[in-house]
Design a protein around this motif. Structure first.
Motif, PDB file in Angstrom:
ATOM      1  N   PRO A  93       1.317  16.088  22.055  1.00 21.87           N
ATOM      2  CA  PRO A  93       2.557  16.010  22.836  1.00 21.87           C
ATOM      3  C   PRO A  93       2.928  17.339  23.500  1.00 21.87           C
ATOM      4  CG  PRO A  93       2.975  15.715  20.461  1.00 21.87           C
ATOM      5  CD  PRO A  93       1.494  15.772  20.632  1.00 21.87           C
ATOM      6  N   ASP A 293      -2.145  17.933  30.226  1.00 19.08           N
ATOM      7  CA  ASP A 293      -2.064  18.355  28.827  1.00 19.08           C
ATOM      8  C   ASP A 293      -2.069  19.862  28.692  1.00 19.08           C
ATOM      9  OD1 ASP A 293      -2.349  15.651  27.664  1.00 19.08           O
ATOM     10  OD2 ASP A 293      -4.276  15.740  28.706  1.00 19.08           O
ATOM     11  N   ARG A 335       8.109  15.874  26.488  1.00 18.03           N
ATOM     12  CA  ARG A 335       7.039  16.745  26.016  1.00 18.03           C
ATOM     13  C   ARG A 335       7.605  18.162  25.890  1.00 18.03           C
ATOM     14  NH1 ARG A 335       1.321  15.346  28.813  1.00 18.03           N
ATOM     15  NH2 ARG A 335       0.583  16.335  26.904  1.00 18.03           N
TER      16      ARG A 335
END
Lengths: 338, 338, 338, 338
Positions: A93, A293, A335
């Motif tokens: 996350p 990410d 996030r």
């Protein structure tokens, strides 16, 4: 695989295709259409040399159906791969941020940068020791000394070190000093290098070549995965297009497209992806919003004096501001950074 | 180098640019235009790290003036380089033709091909022993055994052997068996490899990467030349564009453009440049008409059974026909084949 | 059409696809592969709105099989179309050459050019009267007066006149003065204009847009053909790629690829295709060798003084030399110029 | 403008360049470098026909300095243009969202869509009445009836209507029913159309052509602005590159780059920019994060049944979810939607 016959292909031509399919131990299905006949081939088309079909008489075109990568595929592993390298975690996350200068220039430079980027929220330090340069007359990096300075900066700050490796024979040396081995865009299809990093157990950051399709990127990753190293991050750093106002064109749709097809995490490089410091902040935020990410961003204490890539490098203040914005965008998507 | 200031750049901003130019031991000329001020920089802009200028306040853009390559340049050597490797001569009035299979598969295959292409007029034999393949699951070549089969075919026919080398550590082995070391498109910016072939005395065929500018190609050649090896052929094999009906887009204007800027000879690869056997004949003739110094063409006794690249490979009859046409076009331009 | 299901698509998802295929009155063939199921659709996929299939649950991708163009196809008409417009014949054994300035500037200029290009072997005169220009501040052409000067040059030399039409409402006017209506690259998908030239009986030269696929070019031609005008020449004038050393990238493989799929003749424009006068000669010869049915080349009495496109324009001497080379290359292929 | 002379250019060649510069009433500055001489030209290079310089003997290349657009430039107007068209405001702190089907198909469809997108937060309704289609055999839109249905949907919901106009002669008709005239990507360089919308007082949404540079986009806007219409929105909708997994490549760096150079607001179209419904949500959020002033998104009650572009169209639920995410990202950047 679908083999499309020409309009007016003869029975004998179709038979010859069918025969050859069977000789490869695959199963042909002949479908007679209103204007064309197609032969659908059942079986693993990746195992055979298929390219010859298109030279058979009566064949108009050949269309593959199966994606050619396997281990990288979501169909093989549904849950996302989380890459962990010391302070850097990418694929969970939280969004990992790798920051630092294009080239390691001195102990002072790299330690100061490590401190500044850590303070701003970066979770890893980048820095080039072995520099692949377009011109033989450009600065080629401090090499082993650069690796030692990176290790020093890690000792001072605790930040994981990401650095490029450019040749198979350097892998043991670089792996000794670095936490992540970067395979650069120019080397995305340097298969010996991919095999070498595939054999070691240090995580890999694999950059997309500027003319590589995403399928080719996944196949390059497949070389590493197939070698046994499953800690692979993919990195979008821009492709070569007709646009000249940016150094490369940064296609962020790469992020959701890859997420749907592979379990490997996706990092975005807005520095190379734009080539201009003034565009890096916006594109970092956009990359986070697109679902990246991780980010990898060039930062230097004094960009105008950098030995390489100064034009696309942020100073400390600009990096800090970029991180603030990214943190807010990440939070908007539930996030975080770090 | 020309540094263009933004409209409305202040006197202090211009002074800062001037100062920095002087600090690099270059000479600035400030030209005040009606809408913009530009600073023309006199001196060797290749010696300094110039990329930082664009981050200075008030700077709009930076434009280089000098071509970054030197040894490859016609300005350094006016007369064309003639590359000689046994039966293959490229760069003189005669056009060298390198033909053979994508991959060496067996002694029978490579010897039969060598005989057929020689009979049709080829002056060198190509064949892959070390095959860089997009997928790790594809046939990777016979490696050293492939080299031995190529040497056998040379012994049988007298044709010079052109084969790819993919890693610096293989250079001595490949150089022992081959007359020309091919650096493939994927390795055009594998600088360790360029340095390795630059240190040996076997001629080099350097293929353009599919996203490389011609300046980058010349800089890659510069790595080889700078290493001491002056026997370099440049090869246009197609670039990646939005076109999908061909495997790559083959831009033949490369040939006259390079001829005006470099003394190195230019070879064209219509097989990879189109990806379809049916287009190879026309594009071979077109390459000759555009002034190419050499051709490299994939030929196989039975393309549909080839282990790689079958779709773009000519059989013996098609190659012979292609050579006939090329010979006539060459004659029309007062050149010859062979 | 082939509908590829995702790995793991459910029976219900497959059924839903089948149902929808049937609802469009097409016939589905379900083929269960080892890793994927595909649904092959039999029937005229061009008649239905097919794009919705890819949003159905379980569908991975949709691949068309039929070429979307019809009247332009070789499958509909096997023998080549020969376009005839006064002195210009394109599509037969002889190669038509259209030459002249980018813009008509004066009677003196256009008549002198017409005489010179005719003497050198051109079979038609080009010249822009209505000029589509990237910038509103550039010279926009002499408009109707330009058309009259072109007609004057035709009266003086007998050369057919090729000139651009930029709007449907201008078609009658331009058709009154010109022998061929050129639809420029920027207007390749200006469908109203295509429909307008499709309704008149003057031959059309349709230029490929710089980002158009060949399929899109053929569909643009299809608009004209579908309107009733069968005298259509296709023109390759270069595409936009990452290359910057040429204005566009000129992909000559267009010529044999189109010849295999359409009966329409193919003209090549090496002036726009390269953007530099120094490359036009070589690329003209290459276009002839690639099999082009015609050339269109910019020629001006004094290129440096031309109101537009001077950098890519030949003077009379350079054009004459280009024609000499092209004639020899054409002869080598058993063709002629004129 | 900077004119770079070849190495070894003679004094006479330099003099000739200087002379020609002076004959154009511009001022030349000759700068003798260590390897090259350059002639810097002072004066408005946009006023003259400059392209001829590169054909002069001894000239290596010509580099423009001034941006060719004027009215669109931030240098002419520093504060951002805010475009207002009924319920739609683009260019201020709030982000305008234009949503609706590719094609207007029926009253039921367009009214239902208008209600749904308004409820989800859209501030304008899009819908095609005149549809430019690649194939003449595809659905071409309901034309005038479509315009009436759009007006009906506006009456029902109060949403401003954005619809495409494809020909100058349609401008009055479309302007009667629509609040914003869209100039589509295929018509970005249809200058007659640009002039026609430039003469009316309805705001314009100008889409970037898939092969257009941003400079060309700004010059197309300049045609509209120069005509007197200052209410122009620029729209990035993706460019054509070698990528095939998306319909186009969507380069979001366009947004901050344009913001630095023009006062016109920038809208992003993630539907055409990706071509796949599954990528639209992420890229909408990314566009907002990149700083877009507006979004234009395709929404349909039942995408799989849409007459056009079904594969890239969101259903109501997906659009609502996209808007939720965009609102959160906008808030993170201190902006809002609507």
């Amino acid at each position: 695989m679908i083999i499309v016959m020409r309009a007016g292909a003869t029975r004998a031509e179709i038979d010859r295709v069918v025969e050859r399919v069977e000789s490869l131990r695959l199963r042909p299905h002949v479908i007679v259409g209103t204007e064309r006949t197609v032969v659908a081939v059942v079986g693993d088309e990746r195992d055979a040399a298929m390219s010859g079909f298109e030279t058979l008489p009566g064949v108009a075109s050949v269309m593959p159906i199966l994606a050619p990568y396997k281990v990288a595929s979501r169909e093989v592993q549904a849950e996302p791969t989380v890459v962990r390298a010391g302070s850097l975690v990418v694929g969970g996350p939280a969004i990992g941020v790798i920051a630092g200068p294009c080239s390691v220039e001195s102990g002072e430079q790299i330690v100061a940068t490590a401190r500044a980027v850590k303070a701003a929220g970066a979770t890893a330090l980048r820095g080039g020791a072995f520099k692949p340069r377009t011109s033989p007359y450009s600065f080629q990096g401090l090499k082993e000394q650069g690796l030692e300075l990176l290790a020093l900066a890690r000792a001072e700050t605790g930040l994981a070190v990401v650095t490029e490796v450019v040749a198979p024979e350097d892998v043991p040396l670089v792996a000794r000093h670095a936490d992540v081995l970067q395979v650069g865009a120019r080397n995305m299809q340097n298969y010996r290098l991919l095999e070498a990093v595939g054999r070691c157990d240090v995580p890999v950051l694999l950059k997309r070549g500027p003319a590589a399709t995403l399928e080719e990127l996944l196949l390059a990753a497949e070389y590493v995965l197939d070698g046994g190293n499953r800690q692979v991050m993919l990195c979008e750093r821009g492709i070569r297009t007709f646009e000249t106002h940016t150094r490369f064109t940064l296609p962020l749709a790469t992020v959701p497209w890859l997420h749907a097809r592979t379990h490997l995490p996706v990092v975005v490089d807005p520095s190379h992806g734009t080539g201009h410091a003034s565009l890096v902040g916006s594109m970092s935020a956009a990359a986070v919003a697109a679902g990246a990410d991780g980010l990898i961003i060039e930062v230097h204490p004094d960009p105008k004096a950098a030995t390489s890539d100064g034009g696309q490098t942020l100073d400390f203040a600009a990096f800090e501001k970029t991180m603030q914005v990214c943190r807010r965008v990440a939070a908007a998507l539930d996030r975080s950074i770090g």
